[in-house]
Design a protein around this motif. Structure first.
Motif, PDB file in Angstrom:
ATOM      1  N   LEU A 143      21.348  54.059  39.649  1.00 32.70           N
ATOM      2  CA  LEU A 143      21.400  52.613  39.884  1.00 32.70           C
ATOM      3  C   LEU A 143      21.913  51.889  38.636  1.00 32.70           C
ATOM      4  O   LEU A 143      22.759  51.006  38.729  1.00 32.70           O
ATOM      5  N   GLU A 144      21.430  52.280  37.478  1.00 31.27           N
ATOM      6  CA  GLU A 144      21.866  51.630  36.234  1.00 31.27           C
ATOM      7  C   GLU A 144      23.339  51.890  35.950  1.00 31.27           C
ATOM      8  O   GLU A 144      24.043  51.008  35.457  1.00 31.27           O
ATOM      9  N   ALA A 145      23.813  53.082  36.255  1.00 26.90           N
ATOM     10  CA  ALA A 145      25.236  53.390  36.053  1.00 26.90           C
ATOM     11  C   ALA A 145      26.097  52.496  36.943  1.00 26.90           C
ATOM     12  O   ALA A 145      27.106  51.941  36.496  1.00 26.90           O
ATOM     13  N   GLN A 146      25.679  52.330  38.202  1.00 33.09           N
ATOM     14  CA  GLN A 146      26.448  51.476  39.105  1.00 33.09           C
ATOM     15  C   GLN A 146      26.336  50.003  38.712  1.00 33.09           C
ATOM     16  O   GLN A 146      27.284  49.245  38.881  1.00 33.09           O
ATOM     17  N   ARG A 147      25.199  49.606  38.170  1.00 31.48           N
ATOM     18  CA  ARG A 147      25.071  48.222  37.684  1.00 31.48           C
ATOM     19  C   ARG A 147      26.015  47.972  36.520  1.00 31.48           C
ATOM     20  O   ARG A 147      26.607  46.889  36.409  1.00 31.48           O
ATOM     21  N   ALA A 148      26.160  48.947  35.642  1.00 27.28           N
ATOM     22  CA  ALA A 148      27.081  48.785  34.507  1.00 27.28           C
ATOM     23  C   ALA A 148      28.511  48.608  35.008  1.00 27.28           C
ATOM     24  O   ALA A 148      29.251  47.733  34.524  1.00 27.28           O
ATOM     25  N   ILE A 149      28.901  49.406  35.981  1.00 27.12           N
ATOM     26  CA  ILE A 149      30.249  49.295  36.546  1.00 27.12           C
ATOM     27  C   ILE A 149      30.402  47.960  37.274  1.00 27.12           C
ATOM     28  O   ILE A 149      31.420  47.275  37.132  1.00 27.12           O
ATOM     29  N   ALA A 150      29.389  47.559  38.037  1.00 26.86           N
ATOM     30  CA  ALA A 150      29.441  46.271  38.751  1.00 26.86           C
ATOM     31  C   ALA A 150      29.557  45.103  37.784  1.00 26.86           C
ATOM     32  O   ALA A 150      30.228  44.118  38.078  1.00 26.86           O
ATOM     33  N   THR A 151      28.914  45.215  36.629  1.00 32.75           N
ATOM     34  CA  THR A 151      28.989  44.138  35.632  1.00 32.75           C
ATOM     35  C   THR A 151      30.434  43.929  35.188  1.00 32.75           C
ATOM     36  O   THR A 151      30.912  42.792  35.134  1.00 32.75           O
ATOM     37  N   LEU A 152      31.128  45.014  34.900  1.00 32.61           N
ATOM     38  CA  LEU A 152      32.544  44.902  34.518  1.00 32.61           C
ATOM     39  C   LEU A 152      33.353  44.248  35.640  1.00 32.61           C
ATOM     40  O   LEU A 152      34.132  43.329  35.402  1.00 32.61           O
ATOM     41  N   HIS A 153      33.137  44.692  36.866  1.00 33.43           N
ATOM     42  CA  HIS A 153      33.929  44.186  37.993  1.00 33.43           C
ATOM     43  C   HIS A 153      33.534  42.775  38.411  1.00 33.43           C
ATOM     44  O   HIS A 153      34.302  42.100  39.095  1.00 33.43           O
ATOM     45  N   SER A 154      32.385  42.312  37.987  1.00 34.95           N
ATOM     46  CA  SER A 154      31.979  40.949  38.339  1.00 34.95           C
ATOM     47  C   SER A 154      32.884  39.904  37.689  1.00 34.95           C
ATOM     48  O   SER A 154      32.924  38.761  38.139  1.00 34.95           O
ATOM     49  N   PHE A 155      33.646  40.291  36.693  1.00 31.98           N
ATOM     50  CA  PHE A 155      34.589  39.371  36.049  1.00 31.98           C
ATOM     51  C   PHE A 155      35.917  39.266  36.792  1.00 31.98           C
ATOM     52  O   PHE A 155      36.810  38.547  36.370  1.00 31.98           O
ATOM     53  N   ARG A 156      36.040  39.938  37.915  1.00 34.83           N
ATOM     54  CA  ARG A 156      37.319  39.935  38.637  1.00 34.83           C
ATOM     55  C   ARG A 156      37.629  38.610  39.313  1.00 34.83           C
ATOM     56  O   ARG A 156      38.731  38.424  39.825  1.00 34.83           O
ATOM     57  N   PHE A 157      36.708  37.673  39.281  1.00 32.91           N
ATOM     58  CA  PHE A 157      37.040  36.320  39.743  1.00 32.91           C
ATOM     59  C   PHE A 157      38.230  35.789  38.957  1.00 32.91           C
ATOM     60  O   PHE A 157      38.967  34.929  39.424  1.00 32.91           O
ATOM     61  N   PHE A 158      38.424  36.340  37.769  1.00 28.98           N
ATOM     62  CA  PHE A 158      39.524  35.922  36.900  1.00 28.98           C
ATOM     63  C   PHE A 158      40.886  36.153  37.555  1.00 28.98           C
ATOM     64  O   PHE A 158      41.862  35.499  37.215  1.00 28.98           O
ATOM     65  N   GLY A 159      40.953  37.051  38.543  1.00 28.64           N
ATOM     66  CA  GLY A 159      42.211  37.330  39.229  1.00 28.64           C
ATOM     67  C   GLY A 159      42.811  36.126  39.927  1.00 28.64           C
ATOM     68  O   GLY A 159      43.999  36.105  40.233  1.00 28.64           O
ATOM     69  N   LEU A 160      41.990  35.097  40.164  1.00 29.36           N
ATOM     70  CA  LEU A 160      42.531  33.868  40.759  1.00 29.36           C
ATOM     71  C   LEU A 160      43.608  33.234  39.883  1.00 29.36           C
ATOM     72  O   LEU A 160      44.371  32.395  40.342  1.00 29.36           O
ATOM     73  N   VAL A 161      43.686  33.673  38.632  1.00 30.44           N
ATOM     74  CA  VAL A 161      44.707  33.150  37.720  1.00 30.44           C
ATOM     75  C   VAL A 161      46.122  33.426  38.251  1.00 30.44           C
ATOM     76  O   VAL A 161      47.056  32.705  37.916  1.00 30.44           O
ATOM     77  N   PHE A 162      46.267  34.429  39.116  1.00 27.98           N
ATOM     78  CA  PHE A 162      47.586  34.739  39.666  1.00 27.98           C
ATOM     79  C   PHE A 162      48.141  33.615  40.536  1.00 27.98           C
ATOM     80  O   PHE A 162      49.339  33.589  40.815  1.00 27.98           O
ATOM     81  N   ILE A 163      47.291  32.710  40.988  1.00 23.84           N
ATOM     82  CA  ILE A 163      47.783  31.591  41.794  1.00 23.84           C
ATOM     83  C   ILE A 163      47.614  30.252  41.069  1.00 23.84           C
ATOM     84  O   ILE A 163      47.710  29.200  41.687  1.00 23.84           O
ATOM     85  N   LEU A 164      47.397  30.310  39.783  1.00 18.34           N
ATOM     86  CA  LEU A 164      47.200  29.098  38.985  1.00 18.34           C
ATOM     87  C   LEU A 164      48.527  28.676  38.350  1.00 18.34           C
ATOM     88  O   LEU A 164      49.015  29.325  37.422  1.00 18.34           O
ATOM     89  N   PRO A 165      49.131  27.579  38.855  1.00 17.20           N
ATOM     90  CA  PRO A 165      50.408  27.120  38.281  1.00 17.20           C
ATOM     91  C   PRO A 165      50.253  26.824  36.783  1.00 17.20           C
ATOM     92  O   PRO A 165      49.234  26.320  36.342  1.00 17.20           O
ATOM     93  N   GLY A 166      51.272  27.187  36.047  1.00 18.01           N
ATOM     94  CA  GLY A 166      51.245  26.973  34.608  1.00 18.01           C
ATOM     95  C   GLY A 166      50.770  28.192  33.842  1.00 18.01           C
ATOM     96  O   GLY A 166      51.080  28.351  32.671  1.00 18.01           O
ATOM     97  N   VAL A 167      50.008  29.054  34.497  1.00 17.64           N
ATOM     98  CA  VAL A 167      49.595  30.303  33.861  1.00 17.64           C
ATOM     99  C   VAL A 167      50.595  31.392  34.209  1.00 17.64           C
ATOM    100  O   VAL A 167      51.026  32.134  33.343  1.00 17.64           O
TER     101      VAL A 167
END
Length: 169
Positions: A36-60
């Protein structure tokens, strides 16, 4: 050297340092952790993937980056990040946590594979400059994400097969 060739080299070589780092520092630690802790560590990294919305952000990103690439990449990353966050907040409820772990890893790995496919189909290497500030995402961040998806699936399957083997005499 053409911009497309530089992008392709960056894309391929982005995996090398992450594989070396992951293999030496991260993988031994993940394998030794509670599942469970190993998967939580991996999930923590992937929880930052909201950042991918930058692909539709004009100017970026540049205006000539194909929507066929940007829209799917942005929303699939966002969905993966939300699923990973949900997994993190449900860690105390295994019946919810484990399906969310599988879900964010499936959605996230499909996202990366489809993004590579779209990138090739739409000639992304020739348009790499249009990625603007988001250029670092496929070069630096995506290799680590893909490596951790593979690790997550391996840990899910490996631990399950160990449990099945341990239950038989």
């Amino acid at each position: 050297m053409s911009p497309a060739m530089i992008f392709d080299i960056h894309l391929a070589l982005g995996y090398v340092p992450w594989l070396l780092c992951f293999g030496h520092y991260v993988w031994p630690r993940l394998k030794s952790m509670d599942r469970l802790e190993a998967q939580r560590a991996i999930a923590t990294l992937h929880s930052f993937r909201f950042f991918g919305l930058v692909f539709i952000l004009p100017g970026v990103v540049g205006p000539n980056l194909p929507a066929g690439f940007t829209v799917f990449a942005a929303y699939a990353d966002f969905a993966t990040g939300l699923l990973a966050m949900l997994a993190l907040v449900t860690a105390r409820a295994p019946s919810v946590f484990w399906p969310l772990v599988v879900a964010f890893n499936l959605v996230g790995s499909v996202d990366i594979v489809v993004d590579y496919y779209h990138g090739v189909q739409l000639g992304l290497p020739d348009l790499a400059g249009e990625l603007g500030a988001a250029y670092a995402i496929p070069i630096i961040y995506v290799p680590l994400l893909m490596i951790t998806h593979v690790a997550a699936f391996y840990l899910l399957m490996g631990r399950q097969s160990e449990a099945v083997q341990g239950s038989h005499p």
